[in-house]
Design an enzyme around this catalytic site. Structure first.
Site, PDB file in Angstrom:
ATOM      1  N   ARG A   1       0.636  -1.007  -0.096  1.00 39.15           N
ATOM      2  CA  ARG A   1      -0.230  -0.144   0.034  1.00 39.15           C
ATOM      3  C   ARG A   1       1.158   1.148   0.071  1.00 39.15           C
ATOM      4  NH1 ARG A   1      -4.792  -2.416   3.992  1.00 39.15           N
ATOM      5  NH2 ARG A   1      -5.942  -3.286   2.352  1.00 39.15           N
TER       6      ARG A   1
ATOM      7  N   HIS B   1      -6.016  -0.301  -6.523  1.00 36.63           N
ATOM      8  CA  HIS B   1      -5.073  -1.205  -6.244  1.00 36.63           C
ATOM      9  C   HIS B   1      -4.598  -1.312  -4.836  1.00 36.63           C
ATOM     10  CE1 HIS B   1      -1.295  -1.965  -8.982  1.00 36.63           C
ATOM     11  NE2 HIS B   1      -2.114  -3.045  -8.961  1.00 36.63           N
ATOM     12  N   GLU B   2      -4.750  -2.577  -4.167  1.00 40.83           N
ATOM     13  CA  GLU B   2      -4.033  -2.860  -2.882  1.00 40.83           C
ATOM     14  C   GLU B   2      -5.372  -2.433  -1.897  1.00 40.83           C
ATOM     15  OE1 GLU B   2      -2.014  -5.126  -2.934  1.00 40.83           O
ATOM     16  OE2 GLU B   2      -1.237  -4.809  -4.844  1.00 40.83           O
ATOM     17  N   GLY B   3      -6.717  -2.707  -2.146  1.00 36.66           N
ATOM     18  CA  GLY B   3      -7.836  -2.175  -1.326  1.00 36.66           C
ATOM     19  C   GLY B   3      -8.259  -0.626  -1.626  1.00 36.66           C
TER      20      GLY B   3
END
Length: 611
Positions: free
Chosen positions: A314, A458-460
């Site tokens: 993140r 992306h990534e959450g």
């Protein structure tokens, strides 16, 4: 790259005091000279192997011929140059082939690749994968899998999402059952057979390396033989594309991991994005169905292990968004300085006999450039500050370690999401400055926007990060992380109050911080999570703006310590970006926090039929 380099050097050495890290035992072999040498190397590779091919990898998308993924030659050469630079293991121990660099320097050096070509430069998953194995794997798993990712032989992925589950990991359907067969590779860890499908897997298949190490979330059977519901049954497994022995040598067998197809994306086109089938029987192993996987950590602790990688990813996504924003800024600045259009407006109107003005002379173009600078350089400072906290967490005093841990918990959702939103806006402004040309492929700014649009997902997603911030991070340990952050902000405010030119900004920041504190309490006043989180995204936007205002004020304090008269042009630009942020951006938090304080349910309670 030159502008980026000078910005990085100011933030690293003048603001974050990164050179002082060399006094710590782990970094004792390093100096300002070795740090600069790393920056030199990465800047050169990015300039020679990445930047010239950013458009190439956008137009020549990955292709699947039914057996393998085909990528343009430049991708192989860039990846090889990156691996040979040692950056995959930059922060690792010497014993692992690393350089024992501070993570702060690693993050700064990697920013060159992200600015040059984010599609080629996405090696973060390999490093993150290997780091997760180093944190939670056995000594053998570290030696076989992590070491060969760090040295560049193998690549790594993160396999979480599934077509039917998306971001809801409790609903994943991939299963893992103990493999009863007895053969030598048991030394690599408890062996399971996995069956299921994973979606959105970046770099999930390619020929860039001789092997790919997948970290896969799957559910194992409970005592009754059925999968444990929810997240408690989720475990983490190493599933190599090709089977290996305990010496890290490839065996003659391919694991049962099959590429089901490529996702064709708006941006990041140079990085393959895949749907993978595990254990479907295309490549049966030892006459049995199921892909071979080795348990990492304890059963049922898969999310705990994976979040080690996800949190790192993140921060990396925040840096990727930042560098795309800055790449657009540099491109639009160059265009604005060279594009003649229009004439100054005088008392009698425009004089057509006079030469055209460059568009940078127009106030609105300056506004758009200054917004990009404030967003991009502010986000870069924030992400490097988070990287500096990682170094504190690993090498600081016990008190500093605990404080860094809590500050990172609170700041990680912001470091990922704020750049993803506002550096995307910077890319939009870069297109606007180019006018109609910006909307064409003749200039790079449209690609920067397309590449950056992924980062809010992306990534959450943005919404997930916001719920994590307001629903968990600001409340954890009795709100201690939020209190620590407020303490840091107040420390900057106190210093700024002693400077006549900064006192008004210090007061403005103090008032904004108080507003965030009051809104946090008001959101949870009833204890109803549905009400509290109904406006989590506006809360995160306001929270992020306060963090960025603090970051800019702290950066300008460092400017004034070294250039009190602000006579150096880059420093004047930093002060200008800070003033812009306080004048144009920070006042926006009032509207965002208003709905948070009121626990406004306009969106949450609107019935589906009304749409």
């Amino acid at each position: 790259m030159t502008t980026l380099r000078s910005t990085l050097e100011f933030l690293l050495y003048d603001w974050l005091q990164a050179e002082s890290l060399t006094a710590r035992e782990r970094f004792g072999d390093h100096s300002r000279e070795t740090f600069d040498a790393v920056l030199d190397t990465c800047e050169r590779i990015a300039r020679e192997k990445y930047a010239p091919f950013n458009r190439t990898v956008d137009t020549q998308e990955p292709q699947f011929d039914g057996e393998k993924v085909i990528l343009p030659r430049c991708t192989y050469e860039a990846r090889q140059a990156y691996a040979e630079s040692g950056m995959l293991s930059a922060a690792q121990d010497y014993e692992m082939g690393g350089m024992q660099l501070p993570y702060t320097l690693e993050a700064a050096a990697n920013s060159f690749f992200a600015a040059a070509s984010i599609s080629i430069g996405s090696n973060m998953l390999t490093s993150g994968n290997a780091n997760a194995i180093m944190a939670h794997g056995t000594a053998m798993q570290q030696q076989v899998f992590a070491a060969n990712e760090f040295n560049g032989r193998w690549a790594g992925t993160m396999c979480l999402s599934e077509p039917q589950a998306g971001s809801s990991l409790s609903d994943i359907a991939t299963r893992a059952e103990p493999d009863g067969a007895d053969f030598e590779s048991d030394a690599l860890g408890p062996r399971y057979r996995l069956k299921g499908n994973k979606m959105w897997i970046s770099a999930g298949d390619h020929e860039l390396t001789e092997n790919i190490v997948h970290l896969v979330l799957a559910k194992i059977p409970g005592p009754d033989g059925r999968p444990v519901p929810g997240v408690k049954g989720i475990s983490l497994f190493i599933v190599p594309k090709k089977l290996v022995d305990t010496e890290g040598r490839l065996t003659s067998e391919r694991n049962d991991v099959a590429l089901a197809g490529l996702n064709h994306k708006l941006g990041w086109r140079g990085t393959t994005n895949t749907l993978l089938n595990f254990g479907e029987g295309k490549y049966p192993v030892r006459g049995a169905s199921g892909a071979i996987g080795y348990l990492v950590g304890k059963p049922g602790e898969g999310l705990k292990c994976m979040f080690h990688m996800m949190n790192e990813a993140r921060i990396s996504i925040g840096m990727a968004a930042t560098m795309l924003g800055l790449a657009g800024y540099y491109a639009s600045l160059d265009y604005a300085q060279n594009r003649p259009q229009g004439r100054p407006i005088g008392a009698g109107g425009k004089d057509a006999t006079k030469p055209q003005s460059r568009i940078i002379e127009h106030a609105d173009v300056k506004r758009m450039l200054l917004a990009q600078k404030a967003y991009g350089e502010g986000a870069l400072a924030l992400n490097l500050f988070c990287a500096r906290l990682v170094d504190e967490q690993h090498t600081g005093t016990p008190e500093a370690v605990d404080e860094a841990r809590l500050l990172l918990e609170v700041l990680t959702p912001v470091a990922k999401s704020w750049p993803s939103e506002f550096c995307l806006e910077a890319n939009s402004l870069a297109i606007q400055i180019h006018g109609g040309y910006g909307y064409t492929r003749d200039f790079p700014v449209e690609q920067y926007w397309r590449d950056n649009r992924l980062n809010m997902i992306h990534e959450g997603t943005h919404g997930i990060q916001a719920m994590d911030l307001l629903g968990r991070k600001v409340l954890m340990e009795g709100g201690r992380g939020l209190q620590l952050l407020a303490g840091r902000i107040n420390g900057t405010i106190e210093k700024a109050m002693r400077h006549e030119m900064l006192a008004a900004y210090a007061n403005q920041l103090a008032a904004a911080l108080a507003e965030v504190g009051a809104a946090t309490k008001a959101a949870w006043a009833t204890g109803d999570a549905q009400e509290a989180l109904a406006n989590a995204v506006p809360y995160m936007q306001a929270f992020g703006h306060v963090v960025l205002a603090w970051t800019w004020l702290d950066v300008v304090l460092a400017v004034l310590e070294r250039d009190a008269s602000v006579s150096i042009a880059p420093n004047a630009g930093r002060v200008g970006a800070m003033r812009y942020f306080f004048h144009y951006e920070l006042p926006r938090i009032g509207a965002w926090l208003n709905v948070v304080r009121q626990r406004d349910m306009t969106c949450a309670q609107l019935p589906e039929s009304a749409f």
